[in-house]
Motif scaffolding. Structure first.
Motif, PDB file in Angstrom:
ATOM      1  N   LEU A 150       0.828  -1.205   0.000  1.00  0.00           N
ATOM      2  CA  LEU A 150       0.000   0.000   0.000  1.00  0.00           C
ATOM      3  C   LEU A 150       0.866   1.259   0.000  1.00  0.00           C
ATOM      4  O   LEU A 150       0.364   2.374   0.141  1.00  0.00           O
ATOM      5  CB  LEU A 150      -0.943   0.000   1.204  1.00  0.00           C
ATOM      6  N   GLY A 151       2.162   1.080  -0.157  1.00  0.00           N
ATOM      7  CA  GLY A 151       3.062   2.222  -0.272  1.00  0.00           C
ATOM      8  C   GLY A 151       3.186   2.655  -1.723  1.00  0.00           C
ATOM      9  O   GLY A 151       2.476   2.166  -2.606  1.00  0.00           O
ATOM     10  N   TYR A 152       4.111   3.576  -1.986  1.00  0.00           N
ATOM     11  CA  TYR A 152       4.347   4.008  -3.355  1.00  0.00           C
ATOM     12  C   TYR A 152       4.912   2.852  -4.170  1.00  0.00           C
ATOM     13  O   TYR A 152       5.785   2.116  -3.719  1.00  0.00           O
ATOM     14  CB  TYR A 152       5.331   5.185  -3.393  1.00  0.00           C
ATOM     15  N   ASP A 153       4.417   2.743  -5.403  1.00  0.00           N
ATOM     16  CA  ASP A 153       4.831   1.654  -6.276  1.00  0.00           C
ATOM     17  C   ASP A 153       6.022   2.089  -7.133  1.00  0.00           C
ATOM     18  O   ASP A 153       6.533   3.204  -7.006  1.00  0.00           O
ATOM     19  CB  ASP A 153       3.654   1.235  -7.173  1.00  0.00           C
ATOM     20  N   HIS A 154       6.449   1.218  -8.014  1.00  0.00           N
ATOM     21  CA  HIS A 154       7.518   1.519  -8.968  1.00  0.00           C
ATOM     22  C   HIS A 154       7.141   2.759  -9.779  1.00  0.00           C
ATOM     23  O   HIS A 154       5.961   2.949 -10.100  1.00  0.00           O
ATOM     24  CB  HIS A 154       7.714   0.309  -9.895  1.00  0.00           C
ATOM     25  N   SER A 345       7.818   8.874 -16.780  1.00  0.00           N
ATOM     26  CA  SER A 345       7.547   8.351 -15.434  1.00  0.00           C
ATOM     27  C   SER A 345       8.086   9.284 -14.363  1.00  0.00           C
ATOM     28  O   SER A 345       7.485   9.431 -13.289  1.00  0.00           O
ATOM     29  CB  SER A 345       8.140   6.943 -15.268  1.00  0.00           C
ATOM     30  N   ASP A 346       9.205   9.959 -14.666  1.00  0.00           N
ATOM     31  CA  ASP A 346       9.736  10.950 -13.728  1.00  0.00           C
ATOM     32  C   ASP A 346       8.740  12.093 -13.547  1.00  0.00           C
ATOM     33  O   ASP A 346       8.503  12.553 -12.427  1.00  0.00           O
ATOM     34  CB  ASP A 346      11.075  11.490 -14.235  1.00  0.00           C
ATOM     35  N   ALA A 347       8.152  12.528 -14.654  1.00  0.00           N
ATOM     36  CA  ALA A 347       7.162  13.615 -14.576  1.00  0.00           C
ATOM     37  C   ALA A 347       5.917  13.161 -13.821  1.00  0.00           C
ATOM     38  O   ALA A 347       5.364  13.902 -13.006  1.00  0.00           O
ATOM     39  CB  ALA A 347       6.788  14.079 -15.989  1.00  0.00           C
ATOM     40  N   LYS A 348       5.482  11.933 -14.073  1.00  0.00           N
ATOM     41  CA  LYS A 348       4.299  11.420 -13.369  1.00  0.00           C
ATOM     42  C   LYS A 348       4.554  11.334 -11.872  1.00  0.00           C
ATOM     43  O   LYS A 348       3.669  11.656 -11.066  1.00  0.00           O
ATOM     44  CB  LYS A 348       3.903  10.054 -13.925  1.00  0.00           C
ATOM     45  N   GLN A 349       5.768  10.937 -11.482  1.00  0.00           N
ATOM     46  CA  GLN A 349       6.115  10.886 -10.068  1.00  0.00           C
ATOM     47  C   GLN A 349       5.991  12.262  -9.419  1.00  0.00           C
ATOM     48  O   GLN A 349       5.553  12.392  -8.275  1.00  0.00           O
ATOM     49  CB  GLN A 349       7.552  10.377  -9.898  1.00  0.00           C
ATOM     50  N   GLN A 350       6.375  13.296 -10.158  1.00  0.00           N
ATOM     51  CA  GLN A 350       6.279  14.653  -9.621  1.00  0.00           C
ATOM     52  C   GLN A 350       4.827  15.088  -9.429  1.00  0.00           C
ATOM     53  O   GLN A 350       4.519  15.909  -8.558  1.00  0.00           O
ATOM     54  CB  GLN A 350       6.982  15.636 -10.564  1.00  0.00           C
ATOM     55  N   VAL A 351       3.944  14.528 -10.243  1.00  0.00           N
ATOM     56  CA  VAL A 351       2.525  14.911 -10.185  1.00  0.00           C
ATOM     57  C   VAL A 351       1.772  14.141  -9.111  1.00  0.00           C
ATOM     58  O   VAL A 351       1.022  14.720  -8.322  1.00  0.00           O
ATOM     59  CB  VAL A 351       1.854  14.694 -11.560  1.00  0.00           C
ATOM     60  N   ASP A 352       1.955  12.803  -9.059  1.00  0.00           N
ATOM     61  CA  ASP A 352       1.116  12.018  -8.156  1.00  0.00           C
ATOM     62  C   ASP A 352       1.835  10.879  -7.422  1.00  0.00           C
ATOM     63  O   ASP A 352       1.180  10.031  -6.810  1.00  0.00           O
ATOM     64  CB  ASP A 352      -0.087  11.439  -8.913  1.00  0.00           C
ATOM     65  N   PHE A 353       3.168  10.829  -7.478  1.00  0.00           N
ATOM     66  CA  PHE A 353       3.949   9.786  -6.811  1.00  0.00           C
ATOM     67  C   PHE A 353       3.596   8.380  -7.291  1.00  0.00           C
ATOM     68  O   PHE A 353       3.800   7.405  -6.577  1.00  0.00           O
ATOM     69  CB  PHE A 353       3.793   9.864  -5.293  1.00  0.00           C
ATOM     70  N   GLY A 354       3.058   8.269  -8.488  1.00  0.00           N
ATOM     71  CA  GLY A 354       2.759   6.946  -9.034  1.00  0.00           C
ATOM     72  C   GLY A 354       1.306   6.562  -8.888  1.00  0.00           C
ATOM     73  O   GLY A 354       0.525   7.191  -8.175  1.00  0.00           O
ATOM     74  N   HIS A 355       0.945   5.497  -9.581  1.00  0.00           N
ATOM     75  CA  HIS A 355      -0.459   5.114  -9.674  1.00  0.00           C
ATOM     76  C   HIS A 355      -0.906   4.281  -8.475  1.00  0.00           C
ATOM     77  O   HIS A 355      -0.086   3.648  -7.794  1.00  0.00           O
ATOM     78  CB  HIS A 355      -0.675   4.322 -10.968  1.00  0.00           C
TER      79      HIS A 355
END
Length: 478
Positions: A150-154, A345-355
């Motif tokens: 339930l933590g941040y994923d890849h 994926s780097d940009a997505k991490q900045q937006v929402d820390f992953g899915h």
């Protein structure tokens, strides 16, 4: 008071007036101890409709800048520079100053009407709930234990899901890829946003189809990207037009929806697919393939993506489960070269820390289960039945009035109204009659077209919706 509206700009006159008064309050032109002119007086002074002044005062009042009391008139709010020394921010100015643009007004209106009123919905690109595989999804969540983290994923999304998607792409779409070349996104919309924001810069030119769903998205304009149109016939866009457009504008990226295109329902021919890939390789122009519908072919023959023919890595491929499983899962993906996927994926991490790991678990288990293939077969039969119904209804109520190409898959029917019609009035009359659709101009084409979507309503409602639309056409011409 010396002020005149600028009628050459898009900003509404009442907003211009509200801004003028706000500036006057800030610089002391309007005194705190004196009331502002009455609505009637100000309208006469500035030669405006009183309703314009009322709207401007409404705006100022909602922002806490003025107070209106019956018998006392309109005064500047004491909370601005009173004892509290506090002032309400001018939120409308912030809203207008933001670089991310709102949806076009017609699209905002359509979405609001769909939420606020009970209408026969021939506008939404969403599946109806009876087409969702609810039983299978409930079994996944009730019968199986969730064992993921339930933590941040890849950063690219669950490796398990990416492996499953790679297998799915090969089995169902004839496309070989590997998990490291896949990024999980919150649907196709986020995928498009990431590509535009990360791989393009202000001033870049892109090519999109006309008509196209992409036309209705303000993503390009928000990013300062210039869009140029490629018209299509029954076989899709013409490759020669793409060459001409590139020579004139130096196209940096091509956005295509090759299978059962939104809104026309047509598919790009095999010959033109090859030619477009050759042009892409010749000029080094990447192609973004948006593929929500290729699995919904009514012919029984598979429709493979453009990406499956891509030997040089020129195509960025986007798809999702929104149009074939359930939009609420918010599962989409991008397939592309590893350096591009890592950048996105780097940009997505900045937006929402992953899915969300939970929705990825559900999506993975459903794609892996035998239920997926049976659900897909059921979905295709239901969509074909609804497509047949809308064609029958158009022939019944509007024979000779409209023309269209029958789609062989997907969820949209693009309809041309033969005789003169006022698009705005037709939409208003349709809303009065209790039916909603997408006007042609929202997709980039002219006002003689409408897009009907047949995935949201059952056959009886589709028939009634087209009957109501036919009545609206008559009323709009009276």
């Amino acid at each position: 008071m010396e002020w005149k509206p600028d009628r050459q700009i898009k900003k509404a006159i009442y907003k211009q007036l509200a801004e003028f008064i706000e500036n006057g309050i800030a610089d002391g032109s309007f005194l705190l101890d004196k009331p502002l002119p009455s609505e009637r007086t100000l309208a006469k002074l500035l030669e405006l409709n009183r309703s314009t002044v009322v709207a401007a005062y409404d705006e100022l009042e909602s922002n806490g800048l003025i107070e209106r009391k019956r018998g006392s008139g309109t005064t500047i709010s004491k909370d601005i520079w009173g004892i509290t020394k506090k002032r309400v921010p001018s939120w409308n100015r912030y809203i207008e100053a933001g670089s991310f643009l709102p949806n076009v007004p017609v699209m905002q209106r359509i979405r609001k009407e769909m939420v606020d009123h009970h209408l026969i919905n021939l506008a939404s690109g969403e599946l109806s709930e009876d087409l969702f595989p609810l039983k299978s999804l409930r079994e996944i969540t009730s019968d199986r234990s969730y064992i993921g983290s339930l933590g941040y994923d890849h950063p690219q999304g669950s490796e398990v899901l990416r492996k499953t998607i790679a297998h799915h792409m090969e089995e169902f779409r004839g496309l070989h890829t590997n998990p490291s070349s896949i990024l999980i996104t919150s649907g196709a919309q986020q995928a498009l946003h990431l590509i535009i924001q990360c791989l393009l810069k202000p001033g870049d030119a892109v090519a999109i189809e006309d008509p196209s769903y992409h036309y209705s998205l303000p993503l390009f304009e928000s990013a300062g990207v210039k869009s140029y149109f490629l018209t299509a016939d029954e076989n899709g866009i013409k490759p020669d037009d793409l060459i001409s457009l590139h020579r004139k504008h130096r196209i940096r990226m091509i956005f295509l929806n090759p299978a059962f295109q939104n809104p026309t329902g047509i598919s790009l021919s095999q010959k033109r697919r090859k030619e477009i890939l050759e042009i892409s390789s010749l000029y080094g122009i990447p192609v973004v393939e948006d593929d929500p519908y290729s699995l919904t072919s009514f012919s029984g023959k598979p429709v493979f993506p453009l990406k499956s023919m891509d030997e040089n890595g020129n195509v960025l491929y986007i798809s999702s489960l929104s149009k074939i499983v359930a939009s609420g899962l918010r599962i989409g993906w991008i397939i592309g070269p590893k350096p591009v996927i890592e950048r996105l994926s780097d940009a997505k991490q900045q937006v929402d820390f992953g899915h969300s790991s939970y929705s990825q678990w559900i999506a993975n288990d459903f794609l892996e289960s035998p239920s997926f293939a049976s659900h897909l077969n059921h979905l295709i039969k239901q969509l074909e039945s609804r497509r047949n119904q809308i064609i029958e209804s158009l022939d019944t109520y509007l024979k000779g009035e409209v023309e269209f190409i029958i789609p062989n898959g997907g969820i949209h029917l693009w309809c041309k109204i033969k005789n003169e019609v006022n698009e705005n009035r037709l939409l208003e009359e349709s809303l009065k009659n209790g039916v909603i659709y997408a006007p042609g101009s929202t997709m980039g084409s002219n006002s003689h077209y409408v897009r009907f979507t047949y995935a949201k309503e059952k056959e009886t409602n589709i028939d009634e919706g087209i009957r109501r639309f036919a009545e609206a056409i008559k009323s709009s011409r009276e």
